[in-house]
Design a protein around this motif. Structure first.
Motif, mmCIF file in Angstrom:
data_model
loop_
_atom_site.group_PDB
_atom_site.id
_atom_site.type_symbol
_atom_site.label_atom_id
_atom_site.label_comp_id
_atom_site.label_asym_id
_atom_site.label_seq_id
_atom_site.Cartn_x
_atom_site.Cartn_y
_atom_site.Cartn_z
ATOM 1 N N VAL A 31 -13.929 86.672 38.096
ATOM 2 C CA VAL A 31 -12.783 86.723 39.005
ATOM 3 C C VAL A 31 -11.501 87.007 38.227
ATOM 4 C CG1 VAL A 31 -11.378 85.356 40.591
ATOM 5 C CG2 VAL A 31 -13.864 85.247 40.728
ATOM 6 N N THR A 32 -11.358 86.389 37.078
ATOM 7 C CA THR A 32 -10.164 86.622 36.258
ATOM 8 C C THR A 32 -10.081 88.075 35.814
ATOM 9 O OG1 THR A 32 -10.260 84.334 35.451
ATOM 10 C CG2 THR A 32 -8.937 85.884 34.189
ATOM 11 N N MET A 33 -11.205 88.662 35.449
ATOM 12 C CA MET A 33 -11.206 90.069 35.037
ATOM 13 C C MET A 33 -10.841 90.978 36.199
ATOM 14 S SD MET A 33 -14.207 90.641 32.198
ATOM 15 C CE MET A 33 -15.220 91.298 33.436
ATOM 16 N N ILE A 34 -11.385 90.717 37.373
ATOM 17 C CA ILE A 34 -11.104 91.559 38.543
ATOM 18 C C ILE A 34 -9.627 91.454 38.942
ATOM 19 C CG2 ILE A 34 -11.612 91.885 40.984
ATOM 20 C CD1 ILE A 34 -14.478 91.007 40.393
ATOM 21 N N VAL A 35 -9.118 90.241 38.953
ATOM 22 C CA VAL A 35 -7.706 90.053 39.307
ATOM 23 C C VAL A 35 -6.806 90.711 38.276
ATOM 24 C CG1 VAL A 35 -5.889 88.331 39.599
ATOM 25 C CG2 VAL A 35 -8.140 87.952 40.614
ATOM 26 N N GLY A 36 -7.155 90.590 36.998
ATOM 27 C CA GLY A 36 -6.352 91.216 35.953
ATOM 28 C C GLY A 36 -6.313 92.731 36.084
ATOM 29 N N LEU A 37 -7.461 93.342 36.359
ATOM 30 C CA LEU A 37 -7.496 94.791 36.548
ATOM 31 C C LEU A 37 -6.730 95.214 37.799
ATOM 32 C CD1 LEU A 37 -11.216 95.554 35.585
ATOM 33 C CD2 LEU A 37 -9.156 96.073 34.252
ATOM 34 N N PHE A 38 -6.811 94.385 38.851
ATOM 35 C CA PHE A 38 -6.084 94.706 40.081
ATOM 36 C C PHE A 38 -4.569 94.631 39.851
ATOM 37 C CE2 PHE A 38 -4.193 93.262 44.147
ATOM 38 C CZ PHE A 38 -4.483 94.385 44.904
ATOM 39 N N ILE A 39 -4.111 93.608 39.162
ATOM 40 C CA ILE A 39 -2.675 93.489 38.857
ATOM 41 C C ILE A 39 -2.231 94.619 37.940
ATOM 42 C CG2 ILE A 39 -0.931 92.042 37.784
ATOM 43 C CD1 ILE A 39 -1.924 91.032 40.475
ATOM 44 N N LEU A 40 -3.077 94.983 36.996
ATOM 45 C CA LEU A 40 -2.738 96.092 36.101
ATOM 46 C C LEU A 40 -2.607 97.399 36.874
ATOM 47 C CD1 LEU A 40 -2.313 96.791 33.087
ATOM 48 C CD2 LEU A 40 -4.751 97.304 32.960
ATOM 49 N N TRP A 41 -3.470 97.596 37.870
ATOM 50 C CA TRP A 41 -3.378 98.799 38.704
ATOM 51 C C TRP A 41 -2.109 98.801 39.547
ATOM 52 C CZ3 TRP A 41 -4.260 98.912 44.234
ATOM 53 C CH2 TRP A 41 -4.237 100.204 44.765
ATOM 54 N N LEU A 42 -1.712 97.630 40.064
ATOM 55 C CA LEU A 42 -0.504 97.546 40.872
ATOM 56 C C LEU A 42 0.758 97.810 40.063
ATOM 57 C CD1 LEU A 42 -1.182 94.420 43.152
ATOM 58 C CD2 LEU A 42 -1.309 96.839 43.789
ATOM 59 N N THR A 43 0.770 97.397 38.812
ATOM 60 C CA THR A 43 1.972 97.533 37.981
ATOM 61 C C THR A 43 1.970 98.804 37.137
ATOM 62 O OG1 THR A 43 0.909 96.219 36.229
ATOM 63 C CG2 THR A 43 2.265 95.040 37.836
ATOM 64 N N LEU A 44 0.995 99.683 37.352
ATOM 65 C CA LEU A 44 0.901 100.879 36.515
ATOM 66 C C LEU A 44 2.107 101.790 36.702
ATOM 67 C CD1 LEU A 44 -0.793 102.487 34.517
ATOM 68 C CD2 LEU A 44 -1.945 103.557 36.457
ATOM 69 N N SER A 45 2.520 102.023 37.953
ATOM 70 C CA SER A 45 3.665 102.900 38.191
ATOM 71 C C SER A 45 4.948 102.298 37.625
ATOM 72 C CB SER A 45 3.820 103.151 39.691
ATOM 73 O OG SER A 45 4.012 101.928 40.395
ATOM 74 N N ASP A 46 5.082 100.979 37.693
ATOM 75 C CA ASP A 46 6.264 100.335 37.136
ATOM 76 C C ASP A 46 6.297 100.461 35.613
ATOM 77 O OD1 ASP A 46 7.052 99.565 39.663
ATOM 78 O OD2 ASP A 46 6.036 97.625 39.551
ATOM 79 N N MET A 47 5.119 100.460 34.988
ATOM 80 C CA MET A 47 5.078 100.630 33.542
ATOM 81 C C MET A 47 5.568 102.013 33.125
ATOM 82 S SD MET A 47 1.573 98.751 32.294
ATOM 83 C CE MET A 47 1.327 96.994 32.532
ATOM 84 N N ALA A 48 5.191 103.040 33.893
ATOM 85 C CA ALA A 48 5.670 104.392 33.577
ATOM 86 C C ALA A 48 7.177 104.488 33.722
ATOM 87 C CB ALA A 48 4.975 105.404 34.491
ATOM 88 N N GLN A 49 7.726 103.870 34.767
ATOM 89 C CA GLN A 49 9.172 103.862 34.932
ATOM 90 C C GLN A 49 9.853 103.049 33.834
ATOM 91 O OE1 GLN A 49 9.955 102.485 38.889
ATOM 92 N NE2 GLN A 49 9.074 104.292 39.882
ATOM 93 N N SER A 50 9.215 101.957 33.426
ATOM 94 C CA SER A 50 9.769 101.160 32.336
ATOM 95 C C SER A 50 9.814 101.956 31.043
ATOM 96 C CB SER A 50 8.946 99.884 32.148
ATOM 97 O OG SER A 50 8.960 99.087 33.309
ATOM 98 N N PHE A 51 8.774 102.744 30.813
ATOM 99 C CA PHE A 51 8.760 103.557 29.595
ATOM 100 C C PHE A 51 9.883 104.583 29.615
ATOM 101 C CE2 PHE A 51 7.231 107.309 27.221
ATOM 102 C CZ PHE A 51 7.115 106.730 25.975
ATOM 103 N N GLN A 52 10.159 105.155 30.772
ATOM 104 C CA GLN A 52 11.266 106.096 30.882
ATOM 105 C C GLN A 52 12.594 105.413 30.564
ATOM 106 O OE1 GLN A 52 11.450 108.073 34.642
ATOM 107 N NE2 GLN A 52 13.186 109.370 34.078
ATOM 108 N N GLY A 53 12.755 104.182 31.059
ATOM 109 C CA GLY A 53 13.970 103.441 30.731
ATOM 110 C C GLY A 53 14.043 103.089 29.267
#
Length: 259
Positions: free
Chosen positions: A221-243
């Motif tokens: 369950v921890t692995m699935i939740v971690g991958l799901f959260i990582l997928w949700l924050t992926l677009s924010d990470m790209a924007q963070s890298f631009q900043g």
């Protein structure tokens, strides 16, 4: 007349040698180009090509014999400046590598490792995946072209001479290294917070039902939740890298004026 010709040849060589040292130092350690995936011949050709393009538009350099101790000191200074600039750029990409390691340790995915061909070391899969992502974003934002532009401007703000980067500039680089760990923690904070809530929920379940096998249920369950959260924050990470790239370029401009 032969002595005059020798002096002119020496000045002509130094005219191209000093910029080549700074440019080659940058290409030696900067992301993508400075990795093992790019051969030394390609990096050498790129350094020569960039040098031939930039030299005609650069300000005049100090006159020194190409084969002398003074010229060697200038070359080492330029090489150190290029390495420092490339090292600062590399720290920005390592932010996401550290963030991936933090997330992997909390999700239990730290056991999934792979060999990084750019470094020749074993790294966490999530870190390698995030590194690929930021590398593509770096190219899509024309970060390599912006770096060449900043490198050309550095020859005006930090002219070629016996004086290179001072103690204040190296102090800024050290503080920039500390910023790398803080930025990695900020990027991984959403996933770490979500996993903390999941672990607290499992703790409550264990107290309510002691017979529940928390290890058999909690790990997947921890692995699935971690991958799901990582997928949700992926677009924010790209924007963070631009900043972070904008912050990087401003930092380099500030670094090159501290001469």
């Amino acid at each position: 007349m032969p002595e005059l010709d020798a002096i002119e040849v020496s000045h002509w060589i130094s005219r191209y040698l000093y910029p080549f040292a700074r440019i080659s130092g940058l290409l030696m350690v900067m992301p993508l180009i400075g990795t093992r995936m790019v051969s030394q011949r390609i990096r050498l050709l790129l350094a020569v090509a960039i040098t031939l393009v930039l030299v005609p538009v650069l300000p005049p350099f100090p006159h020194a014999d190409a084969v002398s101790v003074a010229s060697l000191v200038i070359v080492l200074q330029q090489l150190l400046i290029g390495i420092a600039l490339g090292f600062v750029i590399e720290l920005v990409t390592q932010v996401f590598v550290i963030a991936g390691q933090l997330i992997a340790m909390q999700t239990g995915l730290g056991i999934a490792t792979t060999v990084d061909p750019s470094q020749g070391a074993s790294v966490v899969v999530i870190s390698q995946w995030l590194l690929f992502m930021v590398s593509l974003v770096f190219l899509s934002l024309n970060g390599h072209l912006v770096m060449i532009e900043i490198l050309a401007d550095s020859f005006r703000t930090l002219p070629v001479g016996f004086e290179g980067l001072g103690p204040e500039a190296f102090g800024l680089i050290v503080r920039w290294s500390g910023w790398m760990f803080a930025a990695a923690l900020v990027i991984s904070l959403p996933a770490l917070t979500a996993l903390l809530i999941v672990n607290l929920a499992f703790g409550v379940m264990t107290r309510a039902a002691p017979q529940l096998n928390i290890f058999a249920l909690g790990f997947p369950v921890t692995m699935i939740v971690g991958l799901f959260i990582l997928w949700l924050t992926l677009s924010d990470m790209a924007q963070s890298f631009q900043g972070y790239m904008d912050i990087l370029f401003e930092f380099i401009k500030k670094l090159t004026v501290l001469n």
